[in-house]
Design a protein around this motif. Structure first.
Motif, PDB file in Angstrom:
ATOM      1  N   TRP A 177      28.283  48.006  26.966  1.00 17.35           N
ATOM      2  CA  TRP A 177      29.361  47.304  27.288  1.00 17.35           C
ATOM      3  C   TRP A 177      30.602  47.293  26.779  1.00 17.35           C
ATOM      4  N   PHE A 233      40.111  47.836  26.570  1.00 23.82           N
ATOM      5  CA  PHE A 233      39.752  47.456  27.508  1.00 23.82           C
ATOM      6  C   PHE A 233      39.768  45.732  27.860  1.00 23.82           C
ATOM      7  N   SER A 234      40.200  45.542  28.873  1.00 24.29           N
ATOM      8  CA  SER A 234      40.549  43.831  29.369  1.00 24.29           C
ATOM      9  C   SER A 234      39.218  43.741  30.244  1.00 24.29           C
ATOM     10  N   GLU A 235      38.584  44.215  30.909  1.00 30.26           N
ATOM     11  CA  GLU A 235      36.890  44.545  31.341  1.00 30.26           C
ATOM     12  C   GLU A 235      36.549  43.882  31.125  1.00 30.26           C
ATOM     13  N   LYS A 236      34.658  43.338  31.864  1.00 28.28           N
ATOM     14  CA  LYS A 236      33.721  43.631  31.438  1.00 28.28           C
ATOM     15  C   LYS A 236      33.554  44.835  31.797  1.00 28.28           C
ATOM     16  N   LEU A 237      33.222  46.041  31.278  1.00 23.99           N
ATOM     17  CA  LEU A 237      32.371  47.588  31.902  1.00 23.99           C
ATOM     18  C   LEU A 237      31.670  48.090  31.012  1.00 23.99           C
ATOM     19  N   SER A 266      36.230  49.005  22.726  1.00 24.07           N
ATOM     20  CA  SER A 266      36.749  48.022  23.776  1.00 24.07           C
ATOM     21  C   SER A 266      37.810  47.120  23.569  1.00 24.07           C
ATOM     22  N   ARG A 302      37.835  57.387  31.910  1.00 28.30           N
ATOM     23  CA  ARG A 302      38.592  55.754  32.488  1.00 28.30           C
ATOM     24  C   ARG A 302      39.863  56.367  32.809  1.00 28.30           C
ATOM     25  N   LYS A 306      43.402  42.846  21.966  1.00 26.42           N
ATOM     26  CA  LYS A 306      43.311  44.115  23.002  1.00 26.42           C
ATOM     27  C   LYS A 306      44.352  44.401  23.650  1.00 26.42           C
ATOM     28  N   PRO A 342      44.941  46.701  26.771  1.00 27.57           N
ATOM     29  CA  PRO A 342      44.336  47.353  28.070  1.00 27.57           C
ATOM     30  C   PRO A 342      45.544  48.001  28.427  1.00 27.57           C
TER      31      PRO A 342
END
Length: 444
Positions: A204, A183-187, A180, A240, A212, A214
């Motif tokens: 998630w 990554f900045s997005e909620k994936l 986590s 990813r 973070k 990203p």
């Protein structure tokens, strides 16, 4: 006398045979207990049934009779994996008994401070490349805080190498926590499906304690020993497109495992769930994570460092290129309102991304001021005032640049703001700001 001696021999031999028969029967009872656990818990029911049929045939042959605990555990594990090919499915023998003399050793072995640490080390290397070496993924908050500690140092890194070469796995939640950070997005990264309860756990991207990263280039080192949770991290980041995996094909264990205690101190780890990657719709079970760049495990760090050095320069350009281009365009001309707004926009982005702070922006302004480029220094100092309005130092620095450009009224106003802000905050530099204001007034 001879008859008596023969009777003793016969009795001894009979007892020996009975003990072997009893021991063998005990082993078979444990096999049957494992069969029940497999059918109830193993992630693939069809494989559990096929394995149990294989074990029934072995029991009939007397395969497990008379085996010592160690030999029984080794053979049983081999037979389990012969059908499932699952390296997580392991049967273990009882722990050896400790003697009285081992009391102190046993005590220290049960203290976490004397166990091998999860975080082997982390540092910034040449070319501002970060390096993190993880031995496993612990499952507690304390282990997550260790990751926060390492990532705190990584905040300024222009590339990060994560060493998984000696990592044998651990908690999927801690794996998800480290992932986590990148990554900045909620994936949705992975789903863990449990067959026995027909339940899915979604993994998630989560919030983290630190900053973070990203966009920072990431390299992951692998070896044949890289297993389970370490493969999860490598596979997730690779799928990813967030990391380049360098090294050897990994062990190939993708199933979360639960340990079951059995009779007589035996135990078995049974994979009860499987990981399903959101991108690939599958996982690395049985095949391992295939590196983007194959190399020996020993050569992986050197190769990653070599590649990272190139990426560092590219990354720095993406970070600072827009601001640098804007400042270079100014040349020797006076900055317009539009120029000031553009400088502010770039600096604001870098501050919000935690790449630059007040002191670094101030230093940048002075670099231009001392190079007789006050026209470029002014919009930098002005932006710093807007970004950090509660700092006395930014007003004082901006005032100095204004005075040098002949804007005396605005300079006086900012010298006074510096003193006022420092007084309100009981700033240790208050006297210095007061002296600067006095000197300016006396000279003008």
């Amino acid at each position: 006398m001879r008859v008596s001696f023969l009777i003793k021999i016969i009795l001894t031999f009979t007892l020996f045979l009975l003990s072997l028969l009893g021991f063998g029967q005990s082993n078979n009872d444990i096999v049957k207990e494992v069969q029940e656990l497999l059918e109830k818990n193993y992630i693939f029911l069809d494989k559990a049934k096929e394995t149990n049929a294989h074990l029934d045939a072995l029991i009939k042959k007397g395969t497990f009779n008379g085996k010592s605990p160690e030999d029984f555990a080794k053979m049983f594990t081999e037979e389990l994996q012969k059908i499932t090919k699952d390296k997580h499915l392991r049967f273990s023998s009882p722990r050896g008994q400790k003697t009285k003399n081992d009391t102190k050793i046993e005590l220290t072995q049960n203290l976490s401070r004397y166990r091998a640490p999860m975080l082997r080390g982390f540092r910034l290397m040449e070319s501002n490349i970060g390096y993190i070496d993880l031995a496993f993924f612990g499952g507690s908050k304390e282990h997550q805080s260790k990751i926060d500690m390492a990532m705190k140092v990584m905040e300024v890194a222009d590339a990060i190498i994560v060493d998984m070469r000696r990592n044998t796995g651990g908690s999927p939640f801690t794996v998800n926590y480290l992932s986590s950070y990148f990554f900045s997005e909620k994936l949705l990264l992975n789903t863990i499906y449990e067959r026995a309860n027909d339940h899915s756990e979604e993994m998630w991207v989560t919030d983290v304690e630190g900053i973070k990263r990203p966009k920072v280039p990431v390299y992951i080192l692998t070896s044949k020993a890289t297993f389970s949770g370490a493969e999860d991290f490598s596979y997730t980041m690779q799928s990813r497109g967030r990391a380049t995996v360098i090294g050897e094909v990994t062990g190939g264990g993708a199933h979360p495992t639960r340990f079951h205690q059995l009779k007589k101190g035996f135990g078995i780890g049974i994979p009860f769930a499987r990981t399903i990657n959101t991108i690939t719709k599958t996982n690395w079970e049985g095949v391992g994570v295939i590196p983007d760049i194959k190399s020996s495990a020993d050569a992986a760090l050197e190769k990653a460092t070599e590649l990272a050095k190139v990426k560092v320069e590219e990354y720095k350009k993406t970070l600072f290129g827009p601001l640098e281009n804007t400042l270079n365009v100014l040349g020797s001309k006076e900055a317009s309102k539009e120029d000031e707004n553009t400088v502010f926009k770039h600096l604001d982005h870098l501050v919000k991304s935690r790449i630059l702070n007040e002191g670094e922006i101030n230093n940048l302004g002075y670099t231009y001021l001392q190079s007789a480029k006050g026209n470029i220094a002014l919009p930098i100092f002005k932006a710093n005032v807007q970004l950090f309005p509660d700092s006395a130092n930014v007003y004082d620095s901006y005032a100095e640049a204004l005075a040098g450009s002949g804007q005396k009224e605005l300079a006086l106003l900012n010298y006074e703001k510096a003193v006022k802000t420092a007084t309100a905050q009981k700033d240790a530099q208050l006297e210095a700001f007061q002296n600067n204001l006095r000197t300016f007034k006396e000279g003008n």
